[in-house]
Enzyme design. Structure first.
Site, PDB file in Angstrom:
ATOM      1  CD  GLU A  48       3.755  -3.978  14.137  1.00  0.00           C
ATOM      2  OE1 GLU A  48       3.652  -5.084  14.704  1.00  0.00           O
ATOM      3  OE2 GLU A  48       4.774  -3.639  13.503  1.00  0.00           O
ATOM      4  CD  GLU A  87       2.150  -8.168  11.814  1.00  0.00           C
ATOM      5  OE1 GLU A  87       3.211  -8.465  12.412  1.00  0.00           O
ATOM      6  OE2 GLU A  87       2.073  -7.240  10.991  1.00  0.00           O
TER       7      GLU A  87
END
Length: 758
Positions: A172, A248
């Site tokens: 991320e 995710e």
């Protein structure tokens, strides 16, 4: 003579392959959809790994995804531990034996509500080095770590007969920066370390996050908690003709101490899973099984005027609960997956949990008895300066003056008991932005600050500065105090304390014993205690805190012995200890003491907005990010978003994230931004804090009150940018799951001066 058998073997067992082919993945030359569930080996006792894998297969999953925890594998620089609960190779092997592929995410940064985002604390000792950059010293440590992980993972790669099909580069990064040279450095380090498999990146679905965190020749996956179709529309804008995968999918959420317990309805998640299965979209459910933040593992979230510490339980409202039992989400998700034609075995039995009768914890020793030899220095040292990662440090000096004076700590990290001449006189808590206390001293009085590292922030811009202890100076009456003793109390070995029977006041350790005829999982009931840690048979189960929402600690049966077991409790004091404890058959995760002093609107406060808004209009009802255009050259430091109505006609307002865009179309960095005010926040029935609009987490959101009262529109949230900005548009993200509070009509305001009433 040796070549012939090798050649024959290679013809009998062809090398397997997993790769990107256009807009999909291929396994051994055939299209493959990844149905993955996230589960982390250090958060689950190794004796239970196989059971959890069997449940994953029963739910219809074909893959397990795990982060790798650098801070646990290399607690001391250059010394690696891959044994016991940290045996990554064994974890991967058992998954393969249970018919599951594996996704490995070594970081080096992993976030995952883990202390310091998975970085080892010792990286902060060298102040000339910065993590998550191309700093050569930092990359040298990264290379050493990734090399050690690669040595473990390489034999388990698909091409080597194993089950590892994917490995993630960093994590991320687009939510943190846009340094593609750094991302490429991590990728090169992974390849050099033996990660000869399909690599990928993982980011939020926003254009800014995708552009900042991806690499052009690696497939990008997207992370979110609802609205799959919209998220992949954003991915298609950024990069068409790439495999579609959710890196995710947040099917639950984590908890913070002193705030409400998170739960989510399976309904919206099931719709997204069905959409993925219908459209051949790969996914990774985060979390399939959350487990527990044992010991000092948990992280925290912070930024601007907010600091929240994660709980010990990482239950996450997942398909398997903290102790591995099936939840309603398991059945809902399994039904959806099997309805698509997937075949799966039946679930195996839930693990057994039993109560433990209340028993005495009647041996005690004061924390201040038999203290270790102090480390002396003229100025204050942090935990990292002193090579201590967690626990407590007792800072001690003497007062040079007499009187009643303000004691101020410039940078308290994170929680301090203040003592004068052996008597506790107050508490300072970073969560509440407390830095100063008035104390009465005599010249020569002993001033002590018992500082606890609650945890290091694991997400956002504060990461490089998360040194623990006191990272600055302490002043008394405006004059800096010097000549400090530092007494290190890492709490690594509570058995080393000399327990007795004499009652004590203040921070202390308590010891007792309990008997079990047949060990089984249980949940230690800490109600009646204050705040601290629990060890059973030498294993640290994690932090407890009376403010909740978690009131129990999970004790796996495999960590107990048949017969006599030892329990040690460190309690900081503040209330008389209960002197006994029991085990429950079920956890208590939803009893919070809400601290209303942290609400942004103070009693009687009224804020008046200007008569003329900067912009106004109506918003769409869906989950997509929406841009609110402002007049050219709109400038201001203070920004107000006013909700006038909700799409369902109810009195609520909710916002997941707010950003401001510069004239070039890029988001202004939110470093230094603060949420100053919200007219209403729901904090009893859910975590609806207005601070959530700046937390970079699309799953959390500001929500006005709905439990005890339901105030009517208009509703307003106000942000201080920290400096005057030229803003071309406001980027508004509605709440992603559920529809209550999605704003219809709005007004926004920009001002160079504070609004009246702030």
């Amino acid at each position: 003579m040796l070549l012939l058998p090798l050649i024959a073997m290679s013809t009998l067992i062809p090398q397997q392959s997993f790769r990107v082919q256009g807009d999909h993945f291929e396994l051994n030359g055939k299209p493959f959809v990844v149905r993955s569930g996230e589960m982390h080996y250090p958060r689950v006792p190794e004796q239970y790994w196989r059971h959890r894998f069997k449940q994953a297969r029963a739910m219809g999953l074909n893959t397990i995804c795990t982060y790798v925890f650098w801070n646990l594998h290399e607690r001391t620089p250059g010394k690696f531990d891959f044994k016991g609960n940290l045996d990554l190779g064994k974890y991967i092997q058992i998954a393969q034996e249970e018919g599951l592929y594996m996704i490995v995410r070594p970081g080096p940064y992993v976030c995952t509500e883990l202390d310091f985002g998975g970085f080892p604390a010792w990286l902060l000792k060298d102040r000339s080095m910065t993590v998550r950059t191309n700093d050569p010293k930092y990359l040298g440590f990264v290379e050493r770590y990734i090399k050690a992980v690669g040595k473990v993972v390489k034999p388990h790669l698909l091409k080597n007969g194993g089950n590892v099909i994917l490995a993630q580069v960093e994590n991320e990064y687009g939510s943190y920066g846009a340094n593609h040279e750094y991302m490429d450095s991590v990728r090169r380090i992974m390849i050099k370390a033996g990660f000869d498999c399909q690599l990928f990146t993982s980011d939020g679905p926003g254009q800014g996050m995708l552009s900042g965190g991806t690499l052009p020749d690696l497939p990008p996956t997207v992370n979110f908690g609802g609205g799959a179709e919209n998220a992949f529309a954003e991915l298609a804008k950024f990069r068409p003709n790439t495999p579609r995968m959710i890196g995710e999918y947040w099917c639950g959420w984590f908890d913070h101490w002193g705030k409400g317990h998170h739960t989510t309805s399976p309904t919206g998640h099931v719709k997204d899973i069905q959409w993925c299965l219908t459209n051949n979209v790969s996914f990774n459910l985060y979390m399939f099984h959350g487990g527990t933040n044992w010991g000092f593992m948990q992280g925290s979230n912070g930024g601007g005027n907010d600091f929240n510490v994660d709980t010990t339980s990482y239950d996450y409202d997942s398909p398997l609960d903290e102790s591995g039992k099936l939840t309603p989400k398991f059945k809902a998700f399994r039904d959806a997956i099997l309805a698509s034609g997937v075949q799966a075995p039946e679930p195996v039995e839930d693990p057994v949990s039993r109560p433990i009768d209340r028993f005495l914890v009647n041996e005690v020793v004061s924390l201040f008895d038999n203290l270790p030899t102090p480390v002396h220095s003229e100025r204050l040292q942090t935990f990292e300066d002193l090579d201590q990662a967690h626990g407590l440090i007792l800072y001690r000096t003497t007062s040079p003056v007499s009187g009643t004076l303000p004691l101020q700590i410039d940078r308290l990290m994170d929680y301090a008991l203040v003592r004068v001449d052996g008597v506790q006189v107050g508490v300072l808590d970073r969560r509440k932005q407390q830095k100063q206390i008035e104390i009465t001293v005599k010249k020569g009085s002993k001033i002590e600050l018992l500082v606890e590292a609650l945890s290091r922030v694991n997400f956002g811009g504060l990461i490089p500065t998360e040194r623990k202890g006191i990272d600055g100076k302490v002043s008394l009456g405006g004059k800096e105090l010097k000549a400090w003793d530092h007494i290190l109390l890492p709490l690594d070995n509570p058995r080393s304390f000399a327990f007795g029977r004499q009652p004590t006041i203040g921070p202390a350790l308590y010891r007792g014993h309990f008997e079990v005829s047949e060990p089984a999982d249980t949940f230690l009931d800490l109600r009646g205690w204050n705040k601290g840690f629990v060890w059973v048979n030498g294993v640290n189960l994690g932090r407890f805190w009376k403010i909740g929402p978690q009131q129990t600690l999970y004790l796996p049966g495999v960590w107990m012995k048949k017969g006599r077991n030892e329990v040690i409790i460190y309690d900081e004091g503040g209330i008389p200890p209960r002197w006994s404890i029991a085990g429950l058959a079920k956890p208590i995760l939803d009893q919070a003491e809400i601290d209303r002093s942290r609400l942004l609107r103070k009693a009687g406060q009224v804020v008046t907005l200007p008569a003329q808004p900067t912009a106004q209009g109506s918003l769409d009802q869906g989950t997509k990010t929406q841009l609110i255009a402002l007049p050219a050259d709109s400038k201001g430091r203070y920004f107000a978003f006013e909700s006038l109505s909700e799409h369902k006609g109810e009195p609520f307002a909710a916002i997941a994230e707010l950003n401001a865009q510069a004239p070039d179309g890029k988001d202004w960095p939110r470093t230094g931004w603060k949420v100053l005010y919200a007219d209403s926040e729901e904090v009893d029935s859910e975590n609806g804090s207005a601070l959530n609009v700046l937390d970079n987490q699309p799953t959390t959101f500001w929500h006005t009150e709905w439990g005890n009262s339901q105030p009517k529109h208009p509703h307003v949230v106000i942000i201080d940018f920290g400096q005057e900005l030229t803003v071309s548009s406001i980027r508004y993200l509605p709440r992603q799951e559920g529809v209550n509070g999605r704003i219809k009509d709005f007004r926004v305001y920009l001002s160079t001066t504070p609004f009246k009433g702030l």
